[in-house]
Design an enzyme around this catalytic site. Sequence first.
Site, short mmCIF file in Angstrom:
data_model
loop_
_atom_site.label_atom_id
_atom_site.label_comp_id
_atom_site.label_asym_id
_atom_site.label_seq_id
_atom_site.Cartn_x
_atom_site.Cartn_y
_atom_site.Cartn_z
CG HIS A 196 10.92 -6.51 13.56
ND1 HIS A 196 11.47 -6.51 12.11
CD2 HIS A 196 9.47 -5.94 13.22
CE1 HIS A 196 10.89 -5.87 11.25
NE2 HIS A 196 9.74 -5.64 11.71
CG ASP B 165 13.94 -9.27 11.52
OD1 ASP B 165 13.45 -8.79 12.30
OD2 ASP B 165 13.36 -10.39 10.80
CG ASP C 208 8.72 -3.71 8.20
OD1 ASP C 208 8.94 -3.86 9.46
OD2 ASP C 208 8.10 -4.42 7.45
CD GLU D 256 7.89 -9.15 12.53
OE1 GLU D 256 6.58 -8.95 12.54
OE2 GLU D 256 8.82 -8.87 11.31
CD GLU D 257 9.90 -8.09 8.15
OE1 GLU D 257 8.85 -8.85 7.94
OE2 GLU D 257 9.60 -6.91 8.34
CG ASP E 273 6.51 -4.00 12.95
OD1 ASP E 273 6.95 -3.52 11.95
OD2 ASP E 273 6.33 -5.20 13.13
CG HIS F 7 7.81 -7.04 3.36
ND1 HIS F 7 7.28 -8.12 3.77
CD2 HIS F 7 8.30 -6.24 4.60
CE1 HIS F 7 7.26 -8.21 5.06
NE2 HIS F 7 7.92 -6.95 5.46
#
Length: 372
Positions: A75, A77, A105, A138-139, A167, A348
């Site tokens: 992904h 984003d 990520d 995705e996030e 991922d 994150h």
Amino acid sequence: MNKERLIDNFIEMIKIHSPSKKEKEFAEYMVKVLKELGAEIYLDNGFKNYGGNSPTVFAKIKGNVEGEGVTLAAHMDVIEPNLNVNPIIENGIIKTDGTTTLGGDDKGGVACIVEALRTIKENNISHEDIYVLLTPCEESGLQGAKNIDWTLVPEEIKPAKNMLVIDNAGRAGIIAHTAPSKYDFEITFKGRKAHAGIEPEKGINAVSIAAAAISRMNIGRIDLLTTSNIGVINSDSPTNVVPDNCFVKGEIRSHSEEKILEIIKNYEEACKEAVSQVGGEYEFKYVCDFPTLKPKDDLKFAKEFAEVYESLGISTELKVIGGGSDSNIFAKEGYNSIIIGVGMYNVHTVDEYLEIEELYKTTEAVIKYISK
């Protein structure tokens, strides 16, 4: 594999700001890179359904060996704060100055894909068809994957069913093959207003109804493969008014959708009992956010990739995980996904970092798997 180029490319990628719903610049960058590698491109514009600005990027590199091919997915984003990333390379890791997330990520996964493709092309390595699938958003609820219009994707560019989703947090060698379904639920409890200081007896406190219901619910770790959580309890009433409304929001995850529906039924019974005890009314809504991810081939694909890791001296671990990803959405379309990592940790958060050696290992494994 050109290790220096791989890292330089990763650094270049993380400096392109691409938070959820704003990945357009990075998508354009990736389309340019993939076209330079000889890929055929298709762009899905599902972002129009959720207010984003970036398409999902489909790409195909024609192989010279017969076979079903393989799909490489990631992904585009990243989690905020991520503007003006200042990467620092130190003691075999890439980190930030602590003011932003790194974006490993999942740009670690994207960099892995690009270096694998470049290596294969430069060395004229024989391979089956290679498909690339890069999603936005995705996030933020897997919105990119959820909003693909598969009826518009040209047949010749539809990805191969075996899909490497690059991922996963953690070291190279960890292969996730099974993940739970997630259901979201919302409950609105309705009472009756009254002055809290003068005549509270005339009111029905919606917060009290919610409390009575929640006290009857099994929340947290329910069993080995099932969890539940309530994250929102909200009533906007001032303290001098008996509240007539209370909103509750939560989620349930399980590897058995039957188990989830059983829990939802129990939660509704808890609401009925609370209303019977306190009075008032309730409205219960629920929706499947994503389905389960389960191997469709008795772990054949996962074990094949584990053998590649092992041949490179990398110990492997096949894992059942508790989180969701694009893989769960693709499973609904018949794709057989495994999720592998490139050494990203503390994702994150502003403490996120990527272990360079682990990125090398997974990239090498991807190249070896594709090579025929």
